[in-house]
Design an enzyme around this catalytic site. Sequence first.
Site, PDB file in Angstrom:
ATOM      1  N   ARG A 173       0.845  -1.213   0.000  1.00 13.71           N
ATOM      2  CA  ARG A 173       0.000   0.000   0.000  1.00 13.71           C
ATOM      3  C   ARG A 173       0.873   1.253   0.000  1.00 13.71           C
ATOM      4  NH1 ARG A 173      -3.254  -3.819   2.388  1.00 13.71           N
ATOM      5  NH2 ARG A 173      -4.981  -4.263   0.960  1.00 13.71           N
ATOM      6  N   ASP A 202       0.008  -6.509  -3.705  1.00  9.32           N
ATOM      7  CA  ASP A 202      -1.400  -6.209  -3.453  1.00  9.32           C
ATOM      8  C   ASP A 202      -1.925  -5.371  -4.615  1.00  9.32           C
ATOM      9  OD1 ASP A 202      -3.944  -5.587  -1.938  1.00  9.32           O
ATOM     10  OD2 ASP A 202      -2.785  -6.528  -0.346  1.00  9.32           O
ATOM     11  N   HIS A 276      -6.852  -9.294  -4.284  1.00 12.00           N
ATOM     12  CA  HIS A 276      -5.808  -8.308  -3.975  1.00 12.00           C
ATOM     13  C   HIS A 276      -4.688  -8.354  -5.013  1.00 12.00           C
ATOM     14  CE1 HIS A 276      -7.161  -6.751  -0.072  1.00 12.00           C
ATOM     15  NE2 HIS A 276      -7.548  -7.984   0.234  1.00 12.00           N
ATOM     16  N   GLU A 354     -10.240 -12.050   1.160  1.00 11.44           N
ATOM     17  CA  GLU A 354     -11.062 -10.992   0.563  1.00 11.44           C
ATOM     18  C   GLU A 354     -11.086 -11.055  -0.962  1.00 11.44           C
ATOM     19  OE1 GLU A 354     -10.863  -7.527   3.961  1.00 11.44           O
ATOM     20  OE2 GLU A 354      -9.383  -7.447   2.346  1.00 11.44           O
ATOM     21  N   TRP A 420      -7.261 -14.704  10.794  1.00 12.76           N
ATOM     22  CA  TRP A 420      -7.332 -13.261  10.997  1.00 12.76           C
ATOM     23  C   TRP A 420      -8.744 -12.768  11.283  1.00 12.76           C
ATOM     24  CZ3 TRP A 420      -9.747  -9.411   7.946  1.00 12.76           C
ATOM     25  CH2 TRP A 420     -10.341  -9.870   6.750  1.00 12.76           C
ATOM     26  N   TYR A 445      -4.345  -6.484  15.088  1.00 10.54           N
ATOM     27  CA  TYR A 445      -4.269  -5.644  13.886  1.00 10.54           C
ATOM     28  C   TYR A 445      -3.782  -4.250  14.260  1.00 10.54           C
ATOM     29  CZ  TYR A 445      -5.699  -8.534  10.007  1.00 10.54           C
ATOM     30  OH  TYR A 445      -5.705  -9.458   9.003  1.00 10.54           O
ATOM     31  N   ASP A 447      -2.951  -1.753  12.459  1.00 10.62           N
ATOM     32  CA  ASP A 447      -3.400  -0.592  11.685  1.00 10.62           C
ATOM     33  C   ASP A 447      -4.633   0.060  12.320  1.00 10.62           C
ATOM     34  OD1 ASP A 447      -4.555  -3.113  10.850  1.00 10.62           O
ATOM     35  OD2 ASP A 447      -5.663  -2.010   9.322  1.00 10.62           O
ATOM     36  N   TRP A 491      -1.074  -3.259   8.408  1.00 10.19           N
ATOM     37  CA  TRP A 491      -1.455  -2.869   7.054  1.00 10.19           C
ATOM     38  C   TRP A 491      -1.224  -1.368   6.911  1.00 10.19           C
ATOM     39  CZ3 TRP A 491      -2.107  -7.052   4.259  1.00 10.19           C
ATOM     40  CH2 TRP A 491      -2.521  -8.221   4.898  1.00 10.19           C
ATOM     41  N   THR A 492      -0.815  -0.936   5.721  1.00  8.00           N
ATOM     42  CA  THR A 492      -0.290   0.423   5.619  1.00  8.00           C
ATOM     43  C   THR A 492      -1.059   1.326   4.655  1.00  8.00           C
ATOM     44  OG1 THR A 492       1.319  -0.234   3.918  1.00  8.00           O
ATOM     45  CG2 THR A 492       2.025  -0.365   6.228  1.00  8.00           C
ATOM     46  N   GLU A 493      -2.354   1.071   4.464  1.00  5.61           N
ATOM     47  CA  GLU A 493      -3.135   1.992   3.636  1.00  5.61           C
ATOM     48  C   GLU A 493      -2.957   3.440   4.095  1.00  5.61           C
ATOM     49  OE1 GLU A 493      -5.654  -1.845   3.458  1.00  5.61           O
ATOM     50  OE2 GLU A 493      -4.284  -0.851   4.845  1.00  5.61           O
TER      51      GLU A 493
END
Length: 638
Positions: A173, A202, A276, A354, A420, A445, A447, A491-493
């Site tokens: 991300r 991703d 993804h 997902e 998860w 998580y 994030d 996660w780095t969105e």
Amino acid sequence: MKKLTLILAASLLAAGAFAQQAPISIIPQPVQVTTSGGSFTLPSRISIATPNGANTKPITDFLEKRLGTPTGYPVTTQAGGNATISLQLHAKGKADATLGKEGYQLSVTPTGVVIKANEPAGLFYGAQTLVQLFPPAIESGQAVHNVAWVTPTVEITDYPRYAWRGLMLDVSRHFFKKEDVMAYIDQMSRYKFNLFHWHLTDDEGWRIEIKSLPNLTKKGAYNLDKTGEFGTFSPEPDDAPRTAGGYYTQEDVKEVIQYAKDRFVNILPEIEAPGHSLAAVASYPEISCTEGADHYQVRSGERNFMDWTDSGMVAHYDNTMCPANENTYKFLDKVFTEVAALFPFDYIHVGGDECPKTFWKKSDAVTALMKKEHLKTYEEVQSYFEKRVVKIVNSKGKKVIGWDEILEGGLAPGAAVMSWRGEKGGVEGTKLKHDVVMSPTTYAYLDYMQGDVIIEPRIYATLRLSTAYQFEPVPEGADPAYIRGGQANLWTENVYNLRHAEYMTWPRAFAISESVWTPGELKSWDKFEPRVEAHMKRFDSAAVKYAPSMFDPSFTAEKDASGNLLIAMDTEVKDLDIYYSFDNSFPDRFYPKYTQPLAPPKDAKVLKVITYRGNQPMGRMLTMPVAVMQERLNHQEK
């Protein structure tokens, strides 16, 4: 007389230094700690003795830097003999079964330090614990003066609860340069994590060079330079310059792997499939089921990409690899051939989470595949895909692990599950006698927001430190024989750089570290929280960023007997006082102290609060709009 005075002064200085020692604050908490009331002072010339024939250079390199840099003392290494610090390995055939491969015994006496282990990894972890016994200034990257380099005398026996102790960093991300990844690995190794999960691909970027598929890095590694809140960005023209991102060459990967190996950290690479995968599809549209995929671009966080509805995911772009397209499997064979050759770790993570079925349902090729293979559901279609991927990965000499969606439709033989979506997938995986790594959103998580949305970077969920500390790797109903350990995921969105990655990771990763290393019966929030504060001081010395959110209050909307708003507050750290104002001024400890839920004055617009311990401010100044609390109350009543 002068000589006697100097001796007396030195003795008083040493006694004073010992008297000022802080309580022992080791993270993760060791299995057994016995103190004797004495102290050890680091001499101005430090020597390290190593066992003959063992590769202990990573340990001595660490100690030379960590002890030599802040003290300014010279550090020398020798094979055997008397030394300040003696590293010892149990002889072959005489290993201490209790310690296993990563355990250690640490003995600190007034005259020196001895670390014993069965393997070099144990010596490394013993060295980490030793450093934590010194004052926080030992973490400094430059010489520090006027510090008494003293530790308590102590006997420690320690070994991990689980073999799999992981942290995941998403570099897709937002791209993190090689040096940032190394810094992250170095930090995690200090707290006895031994598995770095590298999320390399991703929708937003393909980050690893695959020489047989050059478009993956030529096109797939770059997207638009966007700043703000991920998922809300406006779309741009197809010809807009794509300059954000980057990738790791295979030489970069080898360098990072060696860096991690020197810190006794394995690296788990993740190649996301079949969902993804927009970066891969945009680079090689022939692996898609969908017409028009040749016009796809790597995602940059634009809005209207995918919807999460009550009935499942609805994709507006097809970000999946086509399970009915043989080009997909040829593509993945090339990818896994090169990935397997690079990474020595036994496992490759194949994603699986997902995966929207929106475009599969429209695909004639997928419909034909379902008829040919007698597949009744689209979950079975994904299971068909996963089983073929497992065969490809196994053919490269590696084992597969995937997110818990790989359970749906039937799990491939030999595949491990990373749970998860809560704990259900982990329980199910163990009942099917598959290895499981626990990584539930509920606790792990990183994030997620660490406090209230009025101050934390906005995301859809909150995970406070005290909740992360409740992580138990063996959920109720699971067979513990198949639980390999646990990990936390970042996660780095909405994480743009290493400093913010550090903020999101620490101190919550302390909680995960203790959950996967320390025996469950030794865990105690009341004893953990003061140790976290002690390690914040160490991070201050090391110039590592962390979140102070544990000192900030939480807010709850309540109502009085007439239905009017009341604002309740609480703190994770229970010895804090909350001071507040409604008059737009900035409260301190001379303002009213919170004792019960507050009724906002009729025309008040904001509630400002800050926490104190005695005379010392601890939390940040928070400004809570009264209208926001009213909205929360209204939402609760719906």
